[in-house]
Write a protein that holds these residues in place. Structure first.
Motif, mmCIF file in Angstrom:
data_model
loop_
_atom_site.group_PDB
_atom_site.id
_atom_site.type_symbol
_atom_site.label_atom_id
_atom_site.label_comp_id
_atom_site.label_asym_id
_atom_site.label_seq_id
_atom_site.Cartn_x
_atom_site.Cartn_y
_atom_site.Cartn_z
ATOM 1 N N LEU A 1 0.823 -1.208 0.000
ATOM 2 C CA LEU A 1 0.000 0.000 0.000
ATOM 3 C C LEU A 1 0.858 1.260 0.000
ATOM 4 N N LYS A 2 2.019 1.231 0.642
ATOM 5 C CA LYS A 2 2.925 2.380 0.603
ATOM 6 C C LYS A 2 3.440 2.581 -0.817
ATOM 7 N N ILE A 3 3.747 1.493 -1.512
ATOM 8 C CA ILE A 3 4.166 1.594 -2.910
ATOM 9 C C ILE A 3 3.025 2.158 -3.753
ATOM 10 N N ALA A 4 1.818 1.642 -3.549
ATOM 11 C CA ALA A 4 0.654 2.136 -4.294
ATOM 12 C C ALA A 4 0.434 3.618 -4.024
ATOM 13 N N GLU A 5 0.582 4.033 -2.786
ATOM 14 C CA GLU A 5 0.422 5.444 -2.433
ATOM 15 C C GLU A 5 1.396 6.322 -3.223
ATOM 16 N N ASN A 6 2.618 5.834 -3.380
ATOM 17 C CA ASN A 6 3.618 6.587 -4.135
ATOM 18 C C ASN A 6 3.316 6.613 -5.627
ATOM 19 N N LEU A 7 2.719 5.546 -6.133
ATOM 20 C CA LEU A 7 2.451 5.464 -7.568
ATOM 21 C C LEU A 7 1.164 6.164 -7.988
ATOM 22 N N THR B 1 -8.488 3.476 -0.993
ATOM 23 C CA THR B 1 -9.586 2.755 -1.637
ATOM 24 C C THR B 1 -9.245 1.269 -1.765
ATOM 25 N N VAL B 2 -8.031 0.978 -2.162
ATOM 26 C CA VAL B 2 -7.585 -0.417 -2.263
ATOM 27 C C VAL B 2 -7.602 -1.071 -0.888
ATOM 28 N N ALA B 3 -7.066 -0.386 0.123
ATOM 29 C CA ALA B 3 -7.047 -0.934 1.489
ATOM 30 C C ALA B 3 -8.462 -1.258 1.967
ATOM 31 N N GLY C 1 -11.005 -1.874 0.056
ATOM 32 C CA GLY C 1 -11.505 -2.954 -0.797
ATOM 33 C C GLY C 1 -11.064 -4.342 -0.357
ATOM 34 N N ILE C 2 -9.906 -4.398 0.312
ATOM 35 C CA ILE C 2 -9.429 -5.708 0.798
ATOM 36 C C ILE C 2 -9.633 -5.848 2.310
ATOM 37 N N LEU C 3 -10.470 -4.922 2.852
ATOM 38 C CA LEU C 3 -10.845 -4.939 4.262
ATOM 39 C C LEU C 3 -9.659 -4.771 5.202
ATOM 40 N N LEU C 4 -8.689 -3.985 4.780
ATOM 41 C CA LEU C 4 -7.506 -3.717 5.595
ATOM 42 C C LEU C 4 -7.695 -2.390 6.311
#
Length: 66
Positions: free
Chosen positions: A44-50, A58-60, A62-65
């Motif tokens: 998620l940190k990588i996704a945040e940067n990208l 939103t992804v977090a 979506g995967i109930l994190l």
């Protein structure tokens, strides 16, 4: 640079890096995490940067994190 790693390796990085006892650490473009159980926080940190913080959240959600 500030980094994190598997806690038993922190003495091995002393002198070259500053160990931070957190799950994920970002210092500039360098992103590190503490081990296999931190894979979601690391990804998620990588996704945040990208794609930005909002999309990563939103992804977090979506995967109930939390």
């Amino acid at each position: 640079k500030k980094i994190t790693c598997y806690p038993s390796f922190k003495d091995d990085v002393a002198g070259s890096y500053t160990f931070v006892d957190e799950v994920v650490v970002q210092d500039g473009k360098l992103i590190t995490s503490q081990g296999p159980s931190t894979v979601f926080a690391f990804a998620l940190k990588i996704a945040e940067n990208l794609v930005g913080e909002e999309k990563a959240k939103t992804v977090a959600n979506g995967i109930l994190l939390k």
